[in-house]
Design a protein around this motif. Structure first.
Motif, PDB file in Angstrom:
ATOM      1  N   TYR A   5      30.180  34.703  34.938  1.00  0.00           N
ATOM      2  CA  TYR A   5      30.825  35.936  34.520  1.00  0.00           C
ATOM      3  C   TYR A   5      30.955  35.911  33.008  1.00  0.00           C
ATOM      4  CZ  TYR A   5      32.346  36.285  39.400  1.00  0.00           C
ATOM      5  OH  TYR A   5      32.387  36.362  40.754  1.00  0.00           O
ATOM      6  N   THR A   6      31.052  37.092  32.411  1.00  0.00           N
ATOM      7  CA  THR A   6      31.214  37.200  30.972  1.00  0.00           C
ATOM      8  C   THR A   6      32.565  37.823  30.664  1.00  0.00           C
ATOM      9  OG1 THR A   6      28.831  37.503  30.737  1.00  0.00           O
ATOM     10  CG2 THR A   6      30.207  38.133  28.863  1.00  0.00           C
ATOM     11  N   ILE A   7      33.320  37.161  29.797  1.00  0.00           N
ATOM     12  CA  ILE A   7      34.599  37.690  29.330  1.00  0.00           C
ATOM     13  C   ILE A   7      34.311  38.737  28.269  1.00  0.00           C
ATOM     14  CG2 ILE A   7      36.757  37.117  28.136  1.00  0.00           C
ATOM     15  CD1 ILE A   7      36.680  35.953  30.933  1.00  0.00           C
ATOM     16  N   THR A   8      34.958  39.902  28.391  1.00  0.00           N
ATOM     17  CA  THR A   8      34.761  40.981  27.428  1.00  0.00           C
ATOM     18  C   THR A   8      36.081  41.264  26.706  1.00  0.00           C
ATOM     19  OG1 THR A   8      35.363  42.749  28.961  1.00  0.00           O
ATOM     20  CG2 THR A   8      33.049  42.032  28.963  1.00  0.00           C
ATOM     21  N   THR A   9      36.029  42.182  25.777  1.00  0.00           N
ATOM     22  CA  THR A   9      37.245  42.566  25.056  1.00  0.00           C
ATOM     23  C   THR A   9      37.870  43.818  25.659  1.00  0.00           C
ATOM     24  OG1 THR A   9      35.933  43.838  23.476  1.00  0.00           O
ATOM     25  CG2 THR A   9      36.473  41.557  22.880  1.00  0.00           C
ATOM     26  N   SER A  10      37.353  44.272  26.798  1.00  0.00           N
ATOM     27  CA  SER A  10      37.817  45.528  27.385  1.00  0.00           C
ATOM     28  C   SER A  10      39.165  45.425  28.093  1.00  0.00           C
ATOM     29  CB  SER A  10      36.777  46.065  28.371  1.00  0.00           C
ATOM     30  OG  SER A  10      36.609  45.150  29.435  1.00  0.00           O
ATOM     31  N   GLU A  11      39.576  44.219  28.455  1.00  0.00           N
ATOM     32  CA  GLU A  11      40.867  44.025  29.112  1.00  0.00           C
ATOM     33  C   GLU A  11      41.349  42.614  28.811  1.00  0.00           C
ATOM     34  OE1 GLU A  11      40.967  43.845  33.475  1.00  0.00           O
ATOM     35  OE2 GLU A  11      38.847  43.336  33.450  1.00  0.00           O
ATOM     36  N   PRO A  12      42.633  42.345  29.045  1.00  0.00           N
ATOM     37  CA  PRO A  12      43.159  41.005  28.738  1.00  0.00           C
ATOM     38  C   PRO A  12      42.376  39.902  29.459  1.00  0.00           C
ATOM     39  CG  PRO A  12      44.964  42.524  29.185  1.00  0.00           C
ATOM     40  CD  PRO A  12      43.687  43.254  29.517  1.00  0.00           C
ATOM     41  N   VAL A  13      42.189  38.792  28.771  1.00  0.00           N
ATOM     42  CA  VAL A  13      41.400  37.676  29.280  1.00  0.00           C
ATOM     43  C   VAL A  13      41.969  37.154  30.598  1.00  0.00           C
ATOM     44  CG1 VAL A  13      40.668  35.296  28.789  1.00  0.00           C
ATOM     45  CG2 VAL A  13      40.574  37.024  26.990  1.00  0.00           C
ATOM     46  N   ASN A  14      43.294  37.012  30.692  1.00  0.00           N
ATOM     47  CA  ASN A  14      43.878  36.472  31.918  1.00  0.00           C
ATOM     48  C   ASN A  14      43.579  37.366  33.124  1.00  0.00           C
ATOM     49  OD1 ASN A  14      45.686  38.480  30.926  1.00  0.00           O
ATOM     50  ND2 ASN A  14      47.397  37.550  31.995  1.00  0.00           N
ATOM     51  N   GLN A  15      43.550  38.686  32.931  1.00  0.00           N
ATOM     52  CA  GLN A  15      43.241  39.604  34.031  1.00  0.00           C
ATOM     53  C   GLN A  15      41.784  39.477  34.470  1.00  0.00           C
ATOM     54  OE1 GLN A  15      44.480  43.610  33.107  1.00  0.00           O
ATOM     55  NE2 GLN A  15      46.560  42.956  32.620  1.00  0.00           N
ATOM     56  N   GLN A  16      40.893  39.286  33.486  1.00  0.00           N
ATOM     57  CA  GLN A  16      39.477  39.100  33.828  1.00  0.00           C
ATOM     58  C   GLN A  16      39.275  37.812  34.608  1.00  0.00           C
ATOM     59  OE1 GLN A  16      36.556  40.228  30.619  1.00  0.00           O
ATOM     60  NE2 GLN A  16      38.462  40.367  29.429  1.00  0.00           N
ATOM     61  N   ILE A  17      39.920  36.736  34.148  1.00  0.00           N
ATOM     62  CA  ILE A  17      39.793  35.448  34.841  1.00  0.00           C
ATOM     63  C   ILE A  17      40.366  35.566  36.246  1.00  0.00           C
ATOM     64  CG2 ILE A  17      40.552  33.037  34.866  1.00  0.00           C
ATOM     65  CD1 ILE A  17      40.344  33.160  31.767  1.00  0.00           C
ATOM     66  N   TYR A  18      41.518  36.219  36.387  1.00  0.00           N
ATOM     67  CA  TYR A  18      42.102  36.446  37.709  1.00  0.00           C
ATOM     68  C   TYR A  18      41.097  37.164  38.612  1.00  0.00           C
ATOM     69  CZ  TYR A  18      44.591  38.851  41.415  1.00  0.00           C
ATOM     70  OH  TYR A  18      44.959  39.352  42.640  1.00  0.00           O
ATOM     71  N   ARG A  19      40.521  38.261  38.109  1.00  0.00           N
ATOM     72  CA  ARG A  19      39.592  39.056  38.913  1.00  0.00           C
ATOM     73  C   ARG A  19      38.355  38.239  39.308  1.00  0.00           C
ATOM     74  NH1 ARG A  19      38.713  42.655  35.516  1.00  0.00           N
ATOM     75  NH2 ARG A  19      36.546  42.249  35.034  1.00  0.00           N
ATOM     76  N   PHE A  20      37.810  37.471  38.359  1.00  0.00           N
ATOM     77  CA  PHE A  20      36.626  36.660  38.648  1.00  0.00           C
ATOM     78  C   PHE A  20      36.941  35.574  39.686  1.00  0.00           C
ATOM     79  CE2 PHE A  20      35.202  37.562  34.016  1.00  0.00           C
ATOM     80  CZ  PHE A  20      34.639  38.765  34.374  1.00  0.00           C
ATOM     81  N   LEU A  21      38.066  34.870  39.489  1.00  0.00           N
ATOM     82  CA  LEU A  21      38.439  33.822  40.442  1.00  0.00           C
ATOM     83  C   LEU A  21      38.767  34.414  41.805  1.00  0.00           C
ATOM     84  CD1 LEU A  21      40.583  31.447  38.194  1.00  0.00           C
ATOM     85  CD2 LEU A  21      38.221  31.096  38.979  1.00  0.00           C
ATOM     86  N   ARG A  22      39.442  35.563  41.806  1.00  0.00           N
ATOM     87  CA  ARG A  22      39.762  36.230  43.075  1.00  0.00           C
ATOM     88  C   ARG A  22      38.474  36.526  43.835  1.00  0.00           C
ATOM     89  NH1 ARG A  22      40.031  40.884  45.858  1.00  0.00           N
ATOM     90  NH2 ARG A  22      41.941  41.401  46.991  1.00  0.00           N
ATOM     91  N   LYS A  23      37.488  37.070  43.142  1.00  0.00           N
ATOM     92  CA  LYS A  23      36.216  37.386  43.799  1.00  0.00           C
ATOM     93  C   LYS A  23      35.564  36.115  44.338  1.00  0.00           C
ATOM     94  CE  LYS A  23      31.840  39.729  43.319  1.00  0.00           C
ATOM     95  NZ  LYS A  23      30.949  40.547  42.528  1.00  0.00           N
ATOM     96  N   ASP A  24      35.568  35.055  43.555  1.00  0.00           N
ATOM     97  CA  ASP A  24      34.964  33.798  43.993  1.00  0.00           C
ATOM     98  C   ASP A  24      35.698  33.212  45.200  1.00  0.00           C
ATOM     99  OD1 ASP A  24      32.993  33.934  42.076  1.00  0.00           O
ATOM    100  OD2 ASP A  24      33.826  32.354  40.793  1.00  0.00           O
ATOM    101  N   ILE A  25      37.013  33.389  45.257  1.00  0.00           N
ATOM    102  CA  ILE A  25      37.782  32.882  46.394  1.00  0.00           C
ATOM    103  C   ILE A  25      37.518  33.748  47.618  1.00  0.00           C
ATOM    104  CG2 ILE A  25      40.120  32.555  47.313  1.00  0.00           C
ATOM    105  CD1 ILE A  25      40.933  31.728  44.394  1.00  0.00           C
ATOM    106  N   VAL A  26      37.536  35.065  47.445  1.00  0.00           N
ATOM    107  CA  VAL A  26      37.302  35.974  48.572  1.00  0.00           C
ATOM    108  C   VAL A  26      35.919  35.760  49.164  1.00  0.00           C
ATOM    109  CG1 VAL A  26      36.943  38.419  49.183  1.00  0.00           C
ATOM    110  CG2 VAL A  26      38.972  37.731  47.896  1.00  0.00           C
ATOM    111  N   THR A  27      34.913  35.571  48.319  1.00  0.00           N
ATOM    112  CA  THR A  27      33.538  35.411  48.803  1.00  0.00           C
ATOM    113  C   THR A  27      33.222  33.973  49.198  1.00  0.00           C
ATOM    114  OG1 THR A  27      32.666  35.050  46.572  1.00  0.00           O
ATOM    115  CG2 THR A  27      32.713  37.340  47.394  1.00  0.00           C
TER     116      THR A  27
END
Length: 181
Positions: A5-27
Motif C-alpha cells: 500500500y502507498t501512504i498519501t497526504t490525502s488523509e491522516p497517516v494513522n487512518q490510512q494504516i488502520y484501513r490497510f491493516l483492517r483490509k489485510d485482517i479481513v481478507t
C-alpha cells in the motif's frame, strides 16, 4: 504476507494504516492469531511508530486485535458471538435507515442506487466476489447518505468487522448471486 500500500497526504497517516491493516485482517492476508509488530508495520509503511500505535488502538477498539502488555499485539480470532452481536446491531440500524429512506429518498439518490445495482450485476456476471461485496457495502452506505445520516453507516462499518471476515472467508464457498436479466 500482505499487499503493498502507498501512504498519501490525502488523509491522516494513522487512518490510512488502520484501513490497510483492517483490509489485510479481513481478507486474512494477516492471519488470525498473528503477532503484529509496531516496528515491522512502521518499516512496511516507512513511518514512525506513533501512527502505527494509533492504528493499533483503533483496531483494538474495533475488536480486530488484542493488545497484551509486555507480549504484543495479536490479530483476534473470529468470534461467533461477536459476529452474531454485530449482525443484530447492523440489522437494527439498517432497518431504521431503510424505513426513513423509504419516506425521504430523492430521485438523485435512487439513480445512484440503481447504478450501484447495475455494477453489482456486472460483478456477479464476472464472478468477482470481492467487487460484489465492496459494491454491496457501498449500496448500504449510499442509503444512509440518502437520508443524511452518514453516522449510521459509520456505526455499522465499525461493528461489522467480524461479519466482513466471515464474508471474505466464505467467498471460496459461495459466489455472488446470479443476475436475472
Amino acid at each position: 504476507m500482505s499487499i503493498a500500500y502507498t501512504i498519501t497526504t490525502s488523509e491522516p497517516v494513522n487512518q490510512q494504516i488502520y484501513r490497510f491493516l483492517r483490509k489485510d485482517i479481513v481478507t486474512c492476508a494477516i492471519q488470525p492469531g498473528s503477532l503484529l509488530s509496531e516496528k515491522e508495520v512502521s518499516a512496511r509503511f516507512n513511518v514512525s511508530r506513533q501512527p502505527v500505535r494509533e492504528a493499533f488502538i483503533k483496531l483494538a477498539e474495533a475488536g480486530m486485535v488484542q493488545v497484551l502488555p509486555q507480549r504484543g499485539t495479536f490479530v483476534r480470532k473470529i468470534s461467533a458471538k461477536r459476529v452474531a452481536d454485530g449482525r443484530f446491531i447492523r440489522e437494527a440500524v439498517e432497518v431504521s435507515v431503510v424505513r426513513c429512506a423509504a419516506l425521504e429518498i430523492g430521485e438523485p439518490a435512487l439513480m445512484m442506487l440503481e447504478h450501484n445495482l447495475q455494477l453489482q450485476r456486472m460483478a456477479a456476471e464476472r464472478h468477482d466476489s470481492q467487487a460484489f461485496l465492496s459494491l454491496d457495502d457501498e449500496f448500504h452506505r449510499l442509503i444512509a447518505e440518502s437520508i443524511d445520516c452518514k453516522l449510521a453507516w459509520e456505526t455499522v462499518e465499525n461493528i461489522k468487522t467480524a461479519m466482513d471476515r466471515v464474508r471474505f472467508l466464505t467467498l471460496s464457498e459461495v459466489s455472488p448471486p446470479e443476475s436475472h436479466d
